[in-house]
Design an enzyme around this catalytic site. Sequence first.
Site, PDB file in Angstrom:
ATOM      1  N   ARG A 246       0.845  -1.190   0.000  1.00  0.00           N
ATOM      2  CA  ARG A 246       0.000   0.000   0.000  1.00  0.00           C
ATOM      3  C   ARG A 246       0.881   1.241   0.000  1.00  0.00           C
ATOM      4  NH1 ARG A 246      -3.556  -2.797  -1.153  1.00  0.00           N
ATOM      5  NH2 ARG A 246      -5.743  -2.834  -0.495  1.00  0.00           N
ATOM      6  N   GLU A 275      -2.710   7.779  -6.262  1.00  0.00           N
ATOM      7  CA  GLU A 275      -2.787   6.815  -7.354  1.00  0.00           C
ATOM      8  C   GLU A 275      -3.785   7.255  -8.426  1.00  0.00           C
ATOM      9  OE1 GLU A 275      -1.502   2.928  -4.672  1.00  0.00           O
ATOM     10  OE2 GLU A 275      -3.604   3.163  -5.273  1.00  0.00           O
ATOM     11  N   HIS A 294      -1.013   0.333  -9.316  1.00  0.00           N
ATOM     12  CA  HIS A 294      -1.782  -0.521  -8.399  1.00  0.00           C
ATOM     13  C   HIS A 294      -2.536  -1.607  -9.176  1.00  0.00           C
ATOM     14  CE1 HIS A 294      -3.620  -0.359  -4.103  1.00  0.00           C
ATOM     15  NE2 HIS A 294      -3.470  -1.606  -4.515  1.00  0.00           N
TER      16      HIS A 294
END
Length: 344
Positions: A246, A275, A294
């Site tokens: 993360r 992100e 991601h």
Amino acid sequence: MKTGEKRVVRSDLWINPAFDERLAREPAVSLSVFQVRGQAAAAWDLLGAAHVYHVSAAKDELPPEWFAKADLLARCPDLLCVSSSGAGYDTVDVADCTAAGVLVVNQAGANAPSVAEHTLGLMLGVSRRMLESDRRMRRETGFSREDVMGHEIRGKTLGLVGIGHIGRRVAALGQAFGMDVIATDPFLSPEEIASRGARAVSFDELVEQSDFVSLHCPRDASTLKLMNASTYGRMKKGAIFISTARGGIHDEAALVEALRSGHLAGAGLDVWDQEPPPLDHPLLAMDNVFATFHTAGVTHEARRNVASMAAEQIAGLLAGERPPRLINPEAWSAYEKRRARILG
């Protein structure tokens, strides 16, 4: 609304159809979808009557007003469970849910094979300088193959910070490549870590001994900025940093400096503070940084697995079962009392 109907609500952010298909087979369960942008009143009507809220785990895709926090919970008096759409639950305030007697569940393990494969891809891409070679071939000629000569990962030490669903699969893949795998995990005994394919070491030992440091731990108060200027400085010169965990667990600014100084040879990053990161992010300008958005757990197989697992867990919960991936078991007693009052 039908009497006795158990109501599940999700947003209109993309989800594999397996989720809706599974819940459609439950005769006493209804599924409603609200738009995250526009028609807020209609969205609140649905959420206000929901028993289960299946919330997107993508913190930078879901508008903050739909995060499962105290203000939303206050407007959802019948809410019994918040189900995260992934292994993480950055869009959920677990403490607020617990205080309200609302269960929080996730889908840990459903995308583990995909994330593990992606981790090895990042390791190989950086160590073998594949991305750098690709970029240079597209913008220049005349450089030699030796200019982009990399290293094998065979015989190197892979350090895993966390060896849960994903970490244990990365350990197996690392061993298949002939790596020495070490790991640290505060929730597991050395014997359990060994059974998962790694030799147990302390965090400090892992940082100092590893040729690759790969993060597979949750983001919480104890892990924020776990990888920082001091930590990078204690890593081996020429080591490579990898994260598919993360954003926020590693300090991005400190990583920039560790790479600029030449202390670290490269990094493979799938997760970011923001992100996607801004186009002018200094890490994106570095040829020795393999950057992805991601997407480690975003494969057709993983997205279907996650959706199916989530729907199955919700169906079981609404049938009276204790969910297998319960994040806040301390809320169980209060939940049972609220369930009896709300559902009978």
